[in-house]
Write a protein that holds these residues in place. Structure first.
Motif, short mmCIF file in Angstrom:
data_model
loop_
_atom_site.label_atom_id
_atom_site.label_comp_id
_atom_site.label_asym_id
_atom_site.label_seq_id
_atom_site.Cartn_x
_atom_site.Cartn_y
_atom_site.Cartn_z
N MET A 1 2.09 -0.86 -8.38
CA MET A 1 2.39 0.18 -7.40
C MET A 1 3.79 0.70 -7.66
SD MET A 1 2.05 -0.01 -3.27
CE MET A 1 0.28 -0.25 -3.49
N SER A 2 3.97 2.01 -7.57
CA SER A 2 5.28 2.57 -7.86
C SER A 2 6.30 2.12 -6.83
CB SER A 2 5.19 4.11 -7.86
OG SER A 2 4.78 4.59 -6.59
N GLU A 3 7.55 2.14 -7.24
CA GLU A 3 8.63 1.69 -6.35
C GLU A 3 8.71 2.62 -5.15
OE1 GLU A 3 13.46 0.90 -6.47
OE2 GLU A 3 12.42 1.85 -8.15
N THR A 4 8.91 2.04 -3.99
CA THR A 4 9.05 2.83 -2.78
C THR A 4 10.47 2.68 -2.26
OG1 THR A 4 8.20 0.94 -1.52
CG2 THR A 4 6.63 2.65 -2.13
N ARG A 5 11.02 3.77 -1.76
CA ARG A 5 12.40 3.73 -1.27
C ARG A 5 12.51 4.62 -0.04
NH1 ARG A 5 16.83 1.92 -3.61
NH2 ARG A 5 15.79 1.78 -5.63
N LEU A 6 12.88 4.01 1.08
CA LEU A 6 13.08 4.76 2.31
C LEU A 6 14.39 5.53 2.23
CD1 LEU A 6 12.05 1.93 4.75
CD2 LEU A 6 10.86 4.11 4.55
N THR A 7 14.39 6.74 2.77
CA THR A 7 15.61 7.55 2.74
C THR A 7 16.40 7.46 4.04
OG1 THR A 7 14.43 9.52 3.50
CG2 THR A 7 14.58 9.17 1.11
N ASP A 8 15.76 6.99 5.12
CA ASP A 8 16.47 6.89 6.39
C ASP A 8 16.13 5.58 7.09
OD1 ASP A 8 17.98 7.36 8.64
OD2 ASP A 8 17.26 9.41 8.94
N LEU A 9 16.51 4.47 6.45
CA LEU A 9 16.24 3.16 7.02
C LEU A 9 16.91 2.97 8.39
CD1 LEU A 9 15.07 0.28 6.73
CD2 LEU A 9 17.20 -0.35 5.54
N PRO A 10 18.16 3.39 8.61
CA PRO A 10 18.77 3.19 9.93
C PRO A 10 17.98 3.83 11.06
CG PRO A 10 20.46 3.70 8.31
CD PRO A 10 19.14 3.94 7.63
N LEU A 11 17.50 5.07 10.86
CA LEU A 11 16.70 5.73 11.89
C LEU A 11 15.41 4.97 12.15
CD1 LEU A 11 15.91 8.04 13.79
CD2 LEU A 11 15.02 9.27 11.78
N TYR A 12 14.74 4.57 11.09
CA TYR A 12 13.48 3.83 11.21
C TYR A 12 13.70 2.55 12.01
CZ TYR A 12 8.88 2.29 9.35
OH TYR A 12 7.57 1.89 9.19
N LEU A 13 14.75 1.81 11.68
CA LEU A 13 15.02 0.56 12.39
C LEU A 13 15.38 0.81 13.85
CD1 LEU A 13 17.05 -1.42 9.70
CD2 LEU A 13 14.73 -1.90 10.49
N ARG A 14 16.14 1.89 14.11
CA ARG A 14 16.48 2.19 15.51
C ARG A 14 15.23 2.49 16.32
NH1 ARG A 14 20.68 5.20 13.20
NH2 ARG A 14 19.60 7.18 13.65
N ARG A 15 14.30 3.22 15.72
CA ARG A 15 13.04 3.51 16.42
C ARG A 15 12.29 2.23 16.78
NH1 ARG A 15 10.71 8.67 15.37
NH2 ARG A 15 8.98 7.96 16.70
N LEU A 16 12.53 1.17 16.01
CA LEU A 16 11.86 -0.11 16.23
C LEU A 16 12.74 -1.11 16.98
CD1 LEU A 16 10.11 -0.44 12.75
CD2 LEU A 16 9.03 0.12 14.94
N GLY A 17 13.91 -0.66 17.43
CA GLY A 17 14.75 -1.50 18.27
C GLY A 17 15.70 -2.41 17.54
N PHE A 18 16.06 -2.08 16.29
CA PHE A 18 16.99 -2.92 15.51
C PHE A 18 18.22 -2.10 15.14
CE2 PHE A 18 12.85 -4.87 14.77
CZ PHE A 18 13.13 -6.23 14.88
N ASP A 19 19.40 -2.68 15.35
CA ASP A 19 20.65 -2.02 14.95
C ASP A 19 20.99 -2.30 13.50
OD1 ASP A 19 21.10 -0.94 17.50
OD2 ASP A 19 22.03 -2.81 18.19
#
Length: 275
Positions: free
Chosen positions: A1-19
């Motif tokens: 599977m090709s490499e995956t890379r999130l471009t906005d990890l901080p936003l994603y984590l905030r949506r899930l309740g993690f700082d």
């Protein structure tokens, strides 16, 4: 599977309740799965209008994290896979044959994406994109005992051709999907997504399906039929017959930013008032 890379990890984590990025532990995986199914809605507004469903990570991230939309398994579980991979989990993309509401013994196409996670040599399946019956906790693979979740109990049965996931609904163990551990590549998901989003016989092309979970409840929308299912209580149901009412429900009950498109309004009108 090709490499995956999130471009906005901080936003994603905030949506899930993690700082900050949490450690790749079972406790983290449990939190992530429960919160993900509550925060990000399962929906197929795109497929009922015939719009293309782009499942590359950048497109999925833009749609779900920035455009106020949800998605289905090829979107939600792709995004979640990338998150788990980024956090350091040992993950493998796999696929399943959905047999929910089919006669026992049915053999359907591989049209569902999910993820295998290995933690301390113990294997789990994790899934945040299975609509109104999405498991809200990771499930241990090599265990045929009943496994509790924040919602229904589930169990995994080993079979000659893989594994069967069942959920206990209304006192009955109902088949959800049949899966195996064959690694899936991007092209496998591209083929499955093409069928799901474009084939005339695909339910995703013909029926509006929306779902979200919360503490002790599930909300589902099937065309114009809305239901609030509370664990251990009678479900509350109502029928929608007005497009504006339906759009308001998608916004208020499911947290979606509904696209303002004349084509979508026309399709929604046809769905709730079929000829």
């Amino acid at each position: 599977m090709s490499e995956t890379r999130l471009t906005d990890l901080p936003l994603y984590l905030r949506r899930l309740g993690f700082d900050t990025p949490p450690a790749p532990t079972l406790a983290t995986l449990r939190q992530l799965q429960q919160r993900h199914t509550a925060e990000f809605t399962f929906e197929n507004l795109a497929t009922i209008t015939g719009a293309p469903v782009l499942i590359d990570l950048a497109s999925v991230e833009q749609k779900i994290l920035h455009a106020g939309r949800g998605g289905y398994c090829y979107e939600l579980n792709h995004l979640f896979f990338a998150l788990l991979q980024t956090l350091g989990f040992d993950v493998r993309g796999i696929s399943a044959r959905v047999v929910m509401n089919q006669p026992e013994g049915s053999w359907t196409a591989r049209t569902h994406r999910l993820t295998l996670v290995t933690l301390d040599d113990v294997r789990y399946i994790t899934d945040v994109g299975f609509g109104g019956m999405v498991p809200t906790a990771p499930l241990m693979l090599d265990c045929e005992a009943t496994q509790t979740t924040p919602h229904e109990p589930f169990r995994i049965e080993q079979q000659a051709d893989g594994y069967m996931l069942r959920a206990k609904v209304a006192g009955e163990w109902r088949a959800m999907y049949l899966f195996d551990l064959q690694r899936q590549e991007d092209i496998d998901y591209t083929v499955g997504n093409w069928y799901v989003s474009t084939h005339p016989e695909s339910p995703f092309a013909n029926r509006l399906m929306v779902a979200r979970t919360g503490e002790g409840w599930r909300k589902t929308l099937n065309n114009g039929s809305f239901a609030l299912h509370r664990m251990g209580a009678e479900s509350e149901r109502r029928e929608l017959t007005d497009v504006d009412e339906l759009i308001a429900l998608l916004t208020e009950e499911f947290g979606l930013r509904v696209p303002v498109q004349p084509q979508l309004r026309g399709v929604l009108a046809q769905i709730i008032r079929p000829a």
